[in-house]
Each structure stands twice: as C-alpha cells, then as structure tokens.
Design a protein around this motif. Structure first.
Motif, PDB file in Angstrom:
ATOM      1  N   HIS A   1       4.815   0.073   0.577  1.00 37.83           N
ATOM      2  CA  HIS A   1       5.476  -0.969   1.377  1.00 37.83           C
ATOM      3  C   HIS A   1       4.482  -2.046   1.793  1.00 37.83           C
ATOM      4  O   HIS A   1       3.272  -1.883   1.676  1.00 37.83           O
ATOM      5  CB  HIS A   1       6.176  -0.360   2.611  1.00 37.83           C
ATOM      6  CG  HIS A   1       5.274   0.118   3.709  1.00 37.83           C
ATOM      7  ND1 HIS A   1       5.589   0.004   5.044  1.00 37.83           N
ATOM      8  CD2 HIS A   1       4.069   0.720   3.687  1.00 37.83           C
ATOM      9  CE1 HIS A   1       4.631   0.520   5.798  1.00 37.83           C
ATOM     10  NE2 HIS A   1       3.683   0.955   5.003  1.00 37.83           N
TER      11      HIS A   1
ATOM     12  N   GLN B   1       2.826   1.311  15.829  1.00 38.15           N
ATOM     13  CA  GLN B   1       3.186   2.022  14.619  1.00 38.15           C
ATOM     14  C   GLN B   1       2.588   3.419  14.691  1.00 38.15           C
ATOM     15  O   GLN B   1       1.388   3.571  14.888  1.00 38.15           O
ATOM     16  CB  GLN B   1       2.743   1.329  13.343  1.00 38.15           C
ATOM     17  CG  GLN B   1       3.268   2.124  12.135  1.00 38.15           C
ATOM     18  CD  GLN B   1       3.087   1.423  10.804  1.00 38.15           C
ATOM     19  OE1 GLN B   1       2.094   1.595  10.137  1.00 38.15           O
ATOM     20  NE2 GLN B   1       4.077   0.623  10.441  1.00 38.15           N
TER      21      GLN B   1
ATOM     22  N   THR C   1       6.379   6.660   8.529  1.00 41.12           N
ATOM     23  CA  THR C   1       5.901   5.595   9.410  1.00 41.12           C
ATOM     24  C   THR C   1       7.035   5.278  10.384  1.00 41.12           C
ATOM     25  O   THR C   1       8.196   5.168   9.990  1.00 41.12           O
ATOM     26  CB  THR C   1       5.503   4.320   8.644  1.00 41.12           C
ATOM     27  OG1 THR C   1       6.659   3.773   7.998  1.00 41.12           O
ATOM     28  CG2 THR C   1       4.437   4.611   7.589  1.00 41.12           C
TER      29      THR C   1
ATOM     30  N   HIS D   1       2.035   5.451   0.589  1.00 42.61           N
ATOM     31  CA  HIS D   1       1.955   6.583   1.533  1.00 42.61           C
ATOM     32  C   HIS D   1       2.465   7.838   0.851  1.00 42.61           C
ATOM     33  O   HIS D   1       3.383   7.780   0.022  1.00 42.61           O
ATOM     34  CB  HIS D   1       2.822   6.324   2.769  1.00 42.61           C
ATOM     35  CG  HIS D   1       2.272   5.289   3.707  1.00 42.61           C
ATOM     36  ND1 HIS D   1       1.160   5.502   4.482  1.00 42.61           N
ATOM     37  CD2 HIS D   1       2.691   4.026   4.000  1.00 42.61           C
ATOM     38  CE1 HIS D   1       0.910   4.422   5.216  1.00 42.61           C
ATOM     39  NE2 HIS D   1       1.829   3.507   4.935  1.00 42.61           N
TER      40      HIS D   1
ATOM     41  N   GLU E   1       4.064  -5.197   5.090  1.00 41.86           N
ATOM     42  CA  GLU E   1       4.545  -5.607   6.409  1.00 41.86           C
ATOM     43  C   GLU E   1       3.962  -6.971   6.719  1.00 41.86           C
ATOM     44  O   GLU E   1       2.759  -7.185   6.554  1.00 41.86           O
ATOM     45  CB  GLU E   1       4.087  -4.577   7.460  1.00 41.86           C
ATOM     46  CG  GLU E   1       4.731  -3.216   7.256  1.00 41.86           C
ATOM     47  CD  GLU E   1       3.928  -2.070   7.870  1.00 41.86           C
ATOM     48  OE1 GLU E   1       2.769  -1.852   7.456  1.00 41.86           O
ATOM     49  OE2 GLU E   1       4.469  -1.413   8.765  1.00 41.86           O
TER      50      GLU E   1
ATOM     51  N   HIS F   1       0.865  -1.192   0.000  1.00 41.83           N
ATOM     52  CA  HIS F   1       0.000   0.000   0.000  1.00 41.83           C
ATOM     53  C   HIS F   1       0.892   1.229   0.000  1.00 41.83           C
ATOM     54  O   HIS F   1       2.056   1.149   0.408  1.00 41.83           O
ATOM     55  CB  HIS F   1      -0.944  -0.026   1.206  1.00 41.83           C
ATOM     56  CG  HIS F   1      -0.222  -0.018   2.510  1.00 41.83           C
ATOM     57  ND1 HIS F   1       0.275  -1.167   3.087  1.00 41.83           N
ATOM     58  CD2 HIS F   1       0.134   1.008   3.328  1.00 41.83           C
ATOM     59  CE1 HIS F   1       0.885  -0.847   4.218  1.00 41.83           C
ATOM     60  NE2 HIS F   1       0.833   0.461   4.390  1.00 41.83           N
TER      61      HIS F   1
HETATM   62 MN    MN Z   1       1.867   1.568   5.834  1.00 42.75          MN
END
Ligand code: MN
Length: 298
Positions: free
Chosen positions: A108, A124, A71, A66, A110, A64
């Motif tokens: 990125h 986060q 972050t 940003h 995760e 997704h």
């Molecule tokens: Mn993110």
C-alpha cells in the motif's frame, strides 16, 4: 471488592522517539521499544504529528509491503489517501478508521490528498496476526463511524474491540481493545478488563493516571490484572488506550514485516525487492516504491 490492582505488575514508562516517515512527516514512535515490544497484539505505534502540512510538506509514503499484521490507522485531524494492491482507493478523515489486514501479503501507499485541510494528527498501529490468520487473504476495511461513549466532560471512541458494552466494527483476530479518550475537566474511574494488559499514550494535553502525570509521547504500560484506573484531567486531554490478551506466539519484526523466523523475514525482503511474492502492485501513486533493507542476519 478489591480493584485487583494489588496483583497488577508495576507500571512502566516508555518514551517514544522522534522519527520521520515517508518524505519528511514527523512522527513519534512508541512501539516497538527496547523496553517493550508488544501490548496484547499491538506491536507498533506511531503518533503522527500534530503537524502543519504547509510547514512539513504533505505525507508521502511510497508503495511498500506488509506480511503478518494489520495496519490500524486512526486520524483526529486531516486526511490520508490510502491505495493498496487490492485496488482500494480510500480517503480517511478525522474520526475515521482504516484497517488493512495483510494476511499472506499486501502492499500500500499513504499520502496527503491534493486538497489537504492543513493539519495532520493521528496514530498508526500495527497488530500482530496470530498463526491462524496470518496466511489468510489480504483485506482492507474502512470504518467511517465508530461507537462513542459520552459522559460528562468525557468522550470515549471505541476504535477496536469492546468497551463498556460498545463494540467497534473493526476486524480483529486476537482479543484486544483500542480507545481514544478525550476529556475536559474530569476526575473519574475507568474500568479495565483485568485479563488484558494495557497501555496509555497521551497524544494531546496532559493527564494524570492514578495520580501520575503523563505528558504526550510517553507510554504508560500497566501490565495485566488491572480492573480500573483513575483518570484526571485539568482542561483538555486526548489519550490513546491500547490493550489485549497477552500475545502467545513468538514474534519477529523486520522493516514492514512481522513473522516467526529470520528466514521468513529475509525471504519477504528478497521477494519484494525482486518484484515477486504475494504483495501485488499499488497503482496510481505518483512515485517509485520503497526498497526493503536486508536484515543484518541475511
Ligand atoms: Mn504500511
């Protein structure tokens, strides 16, 4: 010498709400809240877990994008594997920090690694980038070791900014502070920068701040003008403290985007969904990417 507290604004209690990220990871979202959108430049705060991977399944947050933010990922247990469109492939473990600076655009993913240890616990955050930095090149930084201040029954990790003469190496673009405070049996004064606004979030155990009981997932906002607090803990507590110079630019947020106008946020959604823009591509994630929900004004 007065503590400065007389001039401080009233405290505000902000209750987080339970939510799910990715494919089923339980989190508690504390910022943004309808009561408060920013603490200094901090505009987003998810308390991740604590959760048992065997019960809730691995963390899986698909690629997704940003814009307009950093972050800031801090773990106290477990591991997360980070991949981004710069080609970064970085494992973050307990006691370590990842900082991703979106600049004009990044994407990125995760995920829990295949050999995850079992528990996952951390936070986060996002910080807003000021105009002077929000169109910069995207960057990713991993910080395996952060400065620690140790006193009797008290340990303070400087995640971001400076505290008590110790400086975090983490890249930032607006005056701020981020700490993890872990305490045993203590009743102690902690200094604060009165030019900053601050907020505290218990992520484990229970604490009292200036005599006021604080349970996990309720953020205590302190406003500006405080030069200190009294922290009491009866046994074991883990607290996140964030603060900073009050942010001076008008900020809008939608989905994973931070901007200044509705038009800018709409454009980011359109470009990501069309596979255009400056978000790049994440390689190696086992699965598709997330689609941007269009904003209600679009
Ligand atoms: Mn993110």
């Amino acid at each position: 010498m007065s503590t400065g507290d007389a001039s401080a604004g009233k405290t505000q209690r902000i209750e987080g709400h339970a939510a799910i990220v990715g494919d089923g990871m339980p989190i508690n979202r504390v910022l943004p809240s309808r009561l408060r959108r920013l603490v200094g430049p901090w505009c987003f705060l998810d308390h991740i877990g604590p959760a048992d991977i065997a019960k809730v399944g691995p963390l899986r947050v698909a690629p997704h994008p940003h814009i307009g933010l950093q972050t800031v990922t801090w773990l106290t247990a477990g591991e997360i594997l980070h991949r981004d469109s710069l080609g970064s492939l970085q494992m973050i473990r307990a006691g370590q920090l990842n900082v991703m600076t979106s600049g004009r655009g990044i994407s990125h993913s995760e995920e829990s690694p295949a050999a995850a240890s079992g528990e996952i616990h951390g936070v986060q955050f996002w910080t807003v980038l000021p105009d002077s930095a929000r169109f910069s090149e995207p960057m990713f930084d991993h910080y395996p070791v952060l400065p620690k201040i140790s006193r009797e029954n008290l340990s303070i990790t400087v995640i971001s900014g400076e505290y008590d003469g110790e400086h975090s190496p983490a890249r930032h673009f607006w005056p701020l502070v981020g700490l993890q405070i872990s305490a045993g049996l203590v009743d102690t004064a902690l200094n604060l920068n009165p030019a900053f606004e601050h907020a505290l979030l218990v992520i484990g155990g229970e604490a009292r701040i200036d005599g006021e009981a604080l349970l996990p997932n309720v953020m205590l906002y302190l406003g500006v003008g405080r030069s200190g607090i009294q922290l009491s803990c009866d046994g074991s507590c883990h607290i996140i403290l964030i603060g900073g110079k009050p942010f001076e630019e008008d900020v809008l947020m939608w989905w994973n985007f931070v901007g200044r106008s509705h038009e800018e946020l709409t454009q980011a959604c359109i470009e990501w969904n069309a596979g255009r823009g400056s978000f790049g591509e994440v390689h190696g994630y086992d699965g598709g990417r997330l689609g941007a929900p269009m904003p209600p004004w679009a």
